[in-house]
Design a protein around this motif. Structure first.
Motif, PDB file in Angstrom:
ATOM      1  N   PRO A   1      -6.542   8.308  -3.142  1.00 20.18           N
ATOM      2  CA  PRO A   1      -6.427   6.871  -2.887  1.00 20.18           C
ATOM      3  C   PRO A   1      -6.038   6.120  -4.162  1.00 20.18           C
TER       4      PRO A   1
ATOM      5  N   ASP B   1      -2.980  -5.292   1.454  1.00 22.24           N
ATOM      6  CA  ASP B   1      -4.234  -4.906   2.107  1.00 22.24           C
ATOM      7  C   ASP B   1      -5.286  -6.004   1.930  1.00 22.24           C
TER       8      ASP B   1
ATOM      9  N   PRO C   1       0.833  -1.209   0.000  1.00 20.66           N
ATOM     10  CA  PRO C   1       0.000   0.000   0.000  1.00 20.66           C
ATOM     11  C   PRO C   1       0.862   1.251   0.000  1.00 20.66           C
ATOM     12  N   SER C   2       0.402   2.265  -0.690  1.00 13.97           N
ATOM     13  CA  SER C   2       1.103   3.553  -0.649  1.00 13.97           C
ATOM     14  C   SER C   2       0.162   4.541   0.026  1.00 13.97           C
ATOM     15  N   ARG C   3       0.585   5.006   1.157  1.00 13.13           N
ATOM     16  CA  ARG C   3      -0.249   5.924   1.927  1.00 13.13           C
ATOM     17  C   ARG C   3       0.518   7.219   2.150  1.00 13.13           C
ATOM     18  N   THR C   4       0.390   8.111   1.199  1.00 16.47           N
ATOM     19  CA  THR C   4       1.040   9.403   1.302  1.00 16.47           C
ATOM     20  C   THR C   4      -0.033  10.432   1.642  1.00 16.47           C
ATOM     21  N   ALA C   5       0.189  11.187   2.698  1.00 17.19           N
ATOM     22  CA  ALA C   5      -0.776  12.196   3.124  1.00 17.19           C
ATOM     23  C   ALA C   5      -1.074  13.160   1.983  1.00 17.19           C
TER      24      ALA C   5
ATOM     25  N   SER D   1      -2.397  12.568  -0.890  1.00 18.24           N
ATOM     26  CA  SER D   1      -2.498  11.985  -2.229  1.00 18.24           C
ATOM     27  C   SER D   1      -3.841  11.267  -2.356  1.00 18.24           C
TER      28      SER D   1
ATOM     29  N   LYS E   1     -11.496   3.944   0.327  1.00 13.49           N
ATOM     30  CA  LYS E   1     -10.093   3.564   0.468  1.00 13.49           C
ATOM     31  C   LYS E   1      -9.414   3.447  -0.890  1.00 13.49           C
TER      32      LYS E   1
END
Length: 129
Positions: free
Chosen positions: A49, A57, A41-45, A47, A97
């Motif tokens: 979804p 995930d 998963p890439s979770r960059t604030a 950005s 998500k």
């Protein structure tokens, strides 16, 4: 006792796992899976979804779901919103998500056996903590 011979089976096992991972990743590329999915998963604030859930995930979500292998293989083949179910795509547990509302059928891109191999690989990924 020579410790090189003790380490050899572990090394060969690791190489076999890596070869299987490489084969599955080639299969996911050839089947078009990577157009929407990625492994991590890439979770960059800030950005948006991702298009679809990352495979790790998915592994986390379905790790303890009975029948997940069969359910997810069917989803790969028929899509996440088969016409006979008539559900709204917004009923998905991935809503909010991911950007995608549903997964289209992939029966034209991958065989049932290969879909099952991909799903088994995904479910074998270490879940997120």
């Amino acid at each position: 006792m020579n410790t090189r011979w003790i380490a050899l089976p572990a090394l060969l096992g690791a190489l076999t796992v890596q070869a299987a991972d490489d084969e599955i990743l080639r299969l996911t590329q050839a089947s078009g899976c990577v157009a929407c999915h990625q492994t991590e998963p890439s979770r960059t604030a800030g950005s948006p979804p991702p298009l679809a859930p990352a495979w790790r995930d998915i592994a986390t979500r379905y790790k303890s779901v009975k029948g997940a292998q069969q359910q997810l293989t069917a989803t790969v083949m028929t899509g996440s919103l088969p016409a006979d179910q008539g559900r709204s795509p917004y009923a998905s547990h991935w809503t909010g998500k991911v950007q995608g509302e549903f997964m289209p059928t992939h029966r034209h891109a991958v065989t049932q056996a290969d879909a099952a191999r991909i799903v088994a690989w995904i479910l074998a990924l270490e879940p997120l903590k």
